[in-house]
Write an enzyme that holds these catalytic residues in place. Structure first.
Site, mmCIF file in Angstrom:
data_model
loop_
_atom_site.group_PDB
_atom_site.id
_atom_site.type_symbol
_atom_site.label_atom_id
_atom_site.label_comp_id
_atom_site.label_asym_id
_atom_site.label_seq_id
_atom_site.Cartn_x
_atom_site.Cartn_y
_atom_site.Cartn_z
ATOM 1 N N HIS A 164 -50.969 -12.886 5.443
ATOM 2 C CA HIS A 164 -51.464 -13.035 4.078
ATOM 3 C C HIS A 164 -50.440 -13.695 3.163
ATOM 4 C CE1 HIS A 164 -52.712 -11.274 0.035
ATOM 5 N NE2 HIS A 164 -53.832 -11.804 0.462
ATOM 6 N N ARG A 193 -55.057 -5.050 -12.228
ATOM 7 C CA ARG A 193 -56.380 -5.623 -12.470
ATOM 8 C C ARG A 193 -57.487 -4.689 -12.006
ATOM 9 N NH1 ARG A 193 -57.083 -9.684 -8.830
ATOM 10 N NH2 ARG A 193 -58.832 -8.763 -7.740
#
Length: 727
Positions: free
Chosen positions: A479, A608
């Site tokens: 990732h 977030r």
């Protein structure tokens, strides 16, 4: 950038999220054995110190919905947030709910960190989700749709159309829609048809007027036709009328069932398990294994059935039985199903109803002067920190790769690709470099969820061009966002690097907020060289000179630095921690932050989405504040500041188990004082008491802030001003 139009004054704080169902009583479930719970007491910390991650995610989607209800937002932007809410919820069910169901059905006794079983979590999710879905439908039907109609954009039902419009649509139906429809009957000779995931369908009952018998049939609404059909332009470019495709089909079902009487028709939609699990065998080709699993994904078991609120009980019982769906997995919707179709409205050319157009600025380090410099000459003078979308991706990171591909002195390019766009200039540049004779290595993570097919396609295109392609690692997802360029400069080999928080995707780089470091620092170049040797070969390396690399180094490195801040605070020295992440779930990191708070270290978290940490609890986390910023751009960067240590880090990893244990992730220190100042300015803006945000309360509620103030700052808007981007 702010979520309101740039020409408008700063908006007031957004409306609060809706009332939630009663939160789980942490003491309600019987205490599981220590080996089966993640929340056992550690260093005197209480057992009930975590929020449930799934309910926290639903709270995040509630904040997205609150933006759709915020009247200070441009109207089509509000419609866009309704579409985002719907798409978010689809993926939540396909992955998270599907995973919980699998654990429930396999009888696994592992509880969540807050002590809930999979069955208990699914019950809370079902209740909370139904409330949010009802609020979502109401926001559209009662607020957004009427307001759009007042501004000339109408979404109508068949009964509202004029006769002339109906005649025109009949011609369209006959020529374009009817030929692709396939009614599927259900009777002893016709088994119940397979219903593909996320497809919109009509459940139809037809009656034989002669025999008097009734039969069920299913008609799939085509997904290769626009869902919202433009009926007319209303005479000017500023207005338009749209009809849902299912209404057009429903009005003409008699054409499909000639000689039969249509007595009942209702919309429904099935969501299926897409939590793909590749059986990774070191002796099997990973690409072939993934392709085999992808072929099976469409046949995953149902995890959600969405139905229209007017569906009869008889019809609902038939669908539950034939689809093998539990009643708790039924979601009743009053209005249109699948409001992700509202992205179509956002594409309407109505600048007065949208955010002002946004054009990223070229970073000053790469701005062309009288004598343009190469990216490599710029990096030899010092590191560059780019902040997207405020700093242009195409004139910084993309240019870095493109210049490397065309530079005759570049010997090799090594790159990780997790998600990229369908027409990626990054992929094109790597192909050009390989065709020019450079050594090019691309690690294409073909297990990136929902991008598997696209990544397989690009991996094969790269291989065909002579790029050395690696398809990830067995047991891990790669990732990290890294590029390494090796360049011959006289008798010296110099390495240039990019390490970022976001994907090499020029399209999402205009929508996602991300940070990247471009550097020629020798230790970082040496670390990336070692990392690529791990990714492409058989090297085993867990420690690096400058980088923190998961799955071995990031959690340990973050916790060690938190512990150092604790020691600074105990010694009476300056201390503090500031995190900016997408999700904060990892229990070891959260526990370290609790210990920091107990030692008097001020901790500020900007998150977030999911947050399992409970802030503001006396004796545990009274020195921790958690806030969330949502807006025009998706806040995506991961940044860490340790005040006492004097260290700033950026990277690809969120504080989650999957990132820290099951992925290759990279965090890089930002040391240049000039770049550190940029990161501090970002933190200062996001954490300013006047910045519009939501603040997490000790009981799990997210309160809008600031309260009762006319002077509200917008973080994204300030970042645009800071970077000189155009709005």
């Amino acid at each position: 950038m702010s979520t309101e139009n740039n020409d408008q004054p700063p908006a007031p704080a957004p409306p609060p999220p809706p009332n939630r169902p009663e939160r789980p009583e942490r003491s309600a479930p019987s205490a599981p054995p220590a080996a089966t719970t993640a929340s056992a007491a550690v260093d005197g910390l209480p057992d009930d110190r975590y929020f449930n991650r799934e309910l926290s995610w639903l709270d995040f989607n509630a904040r997205v919905l609150a933006l759709a209800e915020d009247e200070s937002q441009p109207l089509l932007e509000r419609a866009k947030f309704l579409a985002i809410f719907a798409s978010n919820l689809d993926e939540f069910y396909m992955v998270r709910v599907a995973g919980l169901k699998r654990r429930r059905e396999t009888g696994l006794s592992v509880r969540s960190a807050d002590g809930l079983t999979p069955r208990e979590q699914l019950a809370y999710i079902a209740k909370r989700n139904q409330e949010l879905v009802e609020q979502h439908a109401s926001a559209f039907e009662q607020r957004i749709r009427p307001e759009l109609a007042q501004r000339g954009i109408r979404i109508v039902r068949w009964a509202e159309l004029e006769d002339d419009d109906r005649r025109r649509l009949l011609v369209y139906f006959t020529e374009q829609i009817f030929p692709v429809l396939t009614p599927l009957a259900v009777d002893p000779a016709h088994p119940f048809p397979y219903i593909s995931g996320l497809s919109l369908n009509l459940a139809v009952t037809v009656r034989d007027p002669e025999a008097g018998t009734e039969r069920f049939a299913r008609v799939k609404v085509p997904d290769n036709v626009p869902r919202l059909l433009q009926v007319q332009s209303n005479g000017d470019e500023w207005s338009a009328t749209f009809l849902p495709l299912e209404d057009l089909i429903g009005a003409h079902l008699g054409e499909l069932f000639t000689g039969m009487e249509v007595t009942e028709v209702h919309e429904f939609r099935v969501t299926r398990n897409a939590d793909l699990e590749v059986e990774e065998d070191r002796d099997e080709d990973l690409l072939l294994a993934l392709e085999r699993e992808l072929a099976q994904r469409r046949f995953g078991p149902p995890v959600r059935l969405e139905i229209a609120s007017d569906m009869s009980e008889h019809m609902q019982e038939l669908l539950l039985r034939e689809l093998e769906v539990h009643p708790n997995d039924v979601v009743v919707i009053n209005g249109l199903l699948d409001l992700s179709c509202l992205w179509q409205l956002h594409a309407v050319d109505r600048k007065d109803l949208k955010d002002a157009p946004f054009v990223p600025a070229t970073h000053p380090a790469f701005a062309e002067h009288e004598t343009p410099k190469s990216v490599f000459a710029t990096l030899r003078e010092g590191d560059v920190l780019v902040h997207h979308p405020y700093d242009s991706f195409s004139t910084s990171v993309q240019r870095f790769i493109e210049q490397a591909a065309s530079d005759p002195h570049v010997l090799a390019i090594k790159q990780t690709l997790y998600r990229t766009s369908g027409d990626s200039p990054i992929v094109d540049a790597l192909i050009d470099a390989a065709e020019a004779g450079k050594q090019v290595v691309a690690l294409v993570e073909i297990k990136a969820r929902f991008d598997e097919q696209a990544n397989i396609k690009w991996a094969r295109a790269l291989e065909k061009a002579g790029v050395h392609v690696v398809y990830g690692l067995v047991g891990l997802k790669t990732h990290c966002k890294t590029s390494l360029v090796v360049r011959q400069e006289g008798s010296t080999i110099r390495r240039y690097c990019h390490i970022g928080t976001g994907n090499y995707n020029p399209k999402t780089a205009r929508l996602y907020e991300d940070i990247g470091l471009l550097t020629a620092e020798p230790s970082i170049g040496a670390d990336l060289t070692d990392l690529f040797n791990v990714l492409t070969g058989y090297a085993r390396q867990n420690t690096y000179r400058s980088l923190l690399v998961a799955p071995h180094g990031i959690r340990r490195g973050i916790v060690e630095r938190i512990e150092q801040e604790i020691e600074f605070a105990r010694a009476g020295k300056p201390a503090g921690i500031r995190f900016k992440v997408n999700s904060l779930v990892d229990e070891q990191v959260i526990d370290a932050l609790y210990r920091a708070s107990q030692a008097g270290v001020p901790v500020d978290v900007v998150v977030r989405g999911i947050c399992a940490l409970k802030p503001g609890i006396d004796g545990l986390s009274e020195n921790i504040e958690v806030r969330s910023i949502l807006g025009r751009f998706l806040e995506h960067s991961r940044v860490f500041h340790f005040v006492g240590c004097g260290e700033h880090w950026i990277g690809s990893a969120d504080m989650m188990h999957r990132n820290l244990d099951r992925r290759v992730e990279v965090q890089v220190p930002v040391r240049n004082p000039r770049l550190v100042k940029q990161l501090d300015a970002m933190f200062d803006s996001a954490l300013d008491p006047g910045t519009r945000c939501w603040v997490l309360q000790p009981d799990g509620e997210w309160e809008p802030a600031p309260q009762g103030s006319d002077q509200v700052r917008d973080h994204q808007r300030e970042m645009i001003a800071l970077h000189g981007a155009q709005g």
